[in-house]
Scaffold this active site. Sequence first.
Site, PDB file in Angstrom:
ATOM      1  N   CYS A 277      41.167 -40.091  23.322  1.00 54.18           N
ATOM      2  CA  CYS A 277      40.619 -39.584  22.048  1.00 54.18           C
ATOM      3  C   CYS A 277      41.749 -39.212  21.094  1.00 54.18           C
ATOM      4  O   CYS A 277      41.943 -39.837  20.062  1.00 54.18           O
ATOM      5  CB  CYS A 277      39.785 -38.330  22.292  1.00 54.18           C
ATOM      6  SG  CYS A 277      38.430 -38.546  23.394  1.00 54.18           S
TER       7      CYS A 277
HETATM    8  N1  SAJ Z   1      48.135 -31.507  24.706  1.00 49.87           N
HETATM    9  C1  SAJ Z   1      49.349 -30.906  24.412  1.00 49.87           C
HETATM   10  N2  SAJ Z   1      49.344 -29.646  23.910  1.00 49.87           N
HETATM   11  C2  SAJ Z   1      48.178 -28.960  23.690  1.00 49.87           C
HETATM   12  C3  SAJ Z   1      46.953 -29.596  23.988  1.00 49.87           C
HETATM   13  C4  SAJ Z   1      46.952 -30.862  24.494  1.00 49.87           C
HETATM   14  O1  SAJ Z   1      50.408 -31.501  24.602  1.00 49.87           O
HETATM   15  O2  SAJ Z   1      48.234 -27.818  23.244  1.00 49.87           O
HETATM   16  C5  SAJ Z   1      48.127 -32.876  25.214  1.00 49.87           C
HETATM   17  C6  SAJ Z   1      47.452 -33.001  26.562  1.00 49.87           C
HETATM   18  O3  SAJ Z   1      48.392 -32.847  27.602  1.00 49.87           O
HETATM   19  C7  SAJ Z   1      46.904 -34.427  26.508  1.00 49.87           C
HETATM   20  C8  SAJ Z   1      46.593 -34.627  25.029  1.00 49.87           C
HETATM   21  O4  SAJ Z   1      47.360 -33.651  24.321  1.00 49.87           O
HETATM   22  O5  SAJ Z   1      47.892 -35.352  26.895  1.00 49.87           O
HETATM   23  C9  SAJ Z   1      45.113 -34.457  24.676  1.00 49.87           C
HETATM   24  O6  SAJ Z   1      44.739 -33.230  25.228  1.00 49.87           O
HETATM   25  P1  SAJ Z   1      43.313 -32.522  24.855  1.00 49.87           P
HETATM   26  O7  SAJ Z   1      43.383 -31.128  25.379  1.00 49.87           O
HETATM   27  O8  SAJ Z   1      43.005 -32.706  23.438  1.00 49.87           O
HETATM   28  O9  SAJ Z   1      42.320 -33.262  25.807  1.00 49.87           O
HETATM   29  P2  SAJ Z   1      41.398 -34.493  25.557  1.00 49.87           P
HETATM   30  O10 SAJ Z   1      42.134 -35.691  25.104  1.00 49.87           O
HETATM   31  O11 SAJ Z   1      40.584 -34.618  26.791  1.00 49.87           O
HETATM   32  O12 SAJ Z   1      40.512 -34.038  24.330  1.00 49.87           O
HETATM   33  C10 SAJ Z   1      39.168 -33.769  24.531  1.00 49.87           C
HETATM   34  C11 SAJ Z   1      38.572 -33.982  23.164  1.00 49.87           C
HETATM   35  N3  SAJ Z   1      37.139 -34.106  23.277  1.00 49.87           N
HETATM   36  C12 SAJ Z   1      36.530 -35.055  22.529  1.00 49.87           C
HETATM   37  O13 SAJ Z   1      37.117 -35.800  21.793  1.00 49.87           O
HETATM   38  C13 SAJ Z   1      35.066 -35.140  22.652  1.00 49.87           C
HETATM   39  C14 SAJ Z   1      38.906 -32.832  22.249  1.00 49.87           C
HETATM   40  O14 SAJ Z   1      38.101 -32.889  21.052  1.00 49.87           O
HETATM   41  C15 SAJ Z   1      38.669 -31.523  22.917  1.00 49.87           C
HETATM   42  O15 SAJ Z   1      39.020 -30.485  22.001  1.00 49.87           O
HETATM   43  C16 SAJ Z   1      39.560 -31.442  24.136  1.00 49.87           C
HETATM   44  O16 SAJ Z   1      39.045 -32.465  25.030  1.00 49.87           O
HETATM   45  C17 SAJ Z   1      39.488 -30.086  24.802  1.00 49.87           C
HETATM   46  O17 SAJ Z   1      39.375 -29.094  24.059  1.00 49.87           O
HETATM   47  O18 SAJ Z   1      39.643 -30.056  26.044  1.00 49.87           O
END
Ligand code: SAJ
Length: 440
Positions: A277
């Site tokens: 995403c």
């Molecule tokens: N990440 C960082 N630093 C952060 C947060 C994330 O480096 O502070 C990295 C993670 O390691 C990963 C990537 O970014 O590699 C994405 O992380 P994410 O926490 O956004 O997880 P996702 O990709 O599973 O995002 C999903 C998304 N859900 C949908 O699109 C429906 C996002 O909108 C959600 O906010 C997120 O999950 C969530 O909150 O867990």
Amino acid sequence: MNKTPQQTLIESLENRTARVAILGLGYVGLPLAVVFAEAGFTVTGIDPDQRKVETIRRGESHIQDIPGEQIARLVSAGKLHATTDFSVLGDMDAVSICVPTPLRKTGDPDLSYILNATEELAKYVHPRMVVVLESTTYPGTTREILLPKLGDEKGLDVGENFFLAFSPERVDPGRLDWTTLNTPKVIGGITPACSQVAAVWYAQALQSVVPVSSAEVAEMAKLLENTFRMINIGLVNEMALMCSRLGVDVWEVIDAAATKPFGFMKFTPGPGLGGHCIPIDPLYLSWKLRALKYTARFIELASEINTYMPRHVVTLVQDALNERQMSVKGSRVLVLGAAYKPDIDDLRESPALDVIGLLEQKGAQVSYHDPYITRLRHDGWEMDSVPDLMEAVRSADCVVIVTNHSSYDYTAILQEARSIVDTRNALGKAGKDNPKVVRL
Ligand code: SAJ
């Protein structure tokens, strides 16, 4: 007095006689199919993948968030069906399209799944049908791609006898607090009547529906949600790069800033941006704006910083080895964690793959461990997770913590490793000012 097609369709949605189809039975489509079936609709899931269809028919689940017994109960109650046969769409009244929207190798949107689903549906679309697109895509897709093929070319009058809307998926696999059932659902139609019909449909099953004035507003809301995350992750990654030049501990800085009870949201730096995403959805937006001769500078800059982070991790490995008069070439480097974020088995866009590839290019002898991913296949190379974690930690010249799975014993790893690059602050304070630890 004769009822209008809109009134007839709304009535069938409210009394559950409307037949529901979900196109695409992945991490979005299957939970949505289950939610509509639990609400009393008879639901048919359609997917070209015979294995998914057979799993559901057996009363089993291929999606981690959906228990097999729930599928079994709904299938035996005749509320949930599955098929690879798109022709069943001719008997359906309400169709939700939940197909992937990846990027091509060129970085441009890959709309092939949406186009295939639309072309199949166009064979069977009929008056008094409502269609909702859930797949994340650029603003305008519903109106520019789906409407001509499903409405105009089929002689249907959108908003009169055919209803078309967009509703962004908000599924976060593995999350138990916010699910398909209770996460507020934005819905925007091609016309106000489309917004209304689609909102009535979804409101029969979901706890909270948020109608908006158009499909474009709904498409753009989703992109704002995920672009917000991508840019803020890019910001903290740049903070890490700046703090390393200033000799300031970025983790302490972020924790201190996060004590602000208002007007701040904590993000943490890392080895890069993974998942299907966050690294991808914003590029759908910047791609669309480029076609309109506008450069989405924040997205392009954040993407540049986030995609640089794996290289930065490799320079930290070089620094750690350099401290021991060693070169990367020929050194044994163990990467801990391959999934794109902790405690899941999803490798999509994982920065671990880039870190491994870059280390191998520099001649390191790279191995990896991930409790959820036993084998890596990427860009023509394959690698098995090391069988004995602590033996691998002891024999590595440098251990790189890329994904901080909670199952790791970080105290033991710190004890046994010769040197560690910690890209996630997994070691916490024990890693701070520790001569054998280099932190992001
Ligand atoms: N990440 C960082 N630093 C952060 C947060 C994330 O480096 O502070 C990295 C993670 O390691 C990963 C990537 O970014 O590699 C994405 O992380 P994410 O926490 O956004 O997880 P996702 O990709 O599973 O995002 C999903 C998304 N859900 C949908 O699109 C429906 C996002 O909108 C959600 O906010 C997120 O999950 C969530 O909150 O867990």
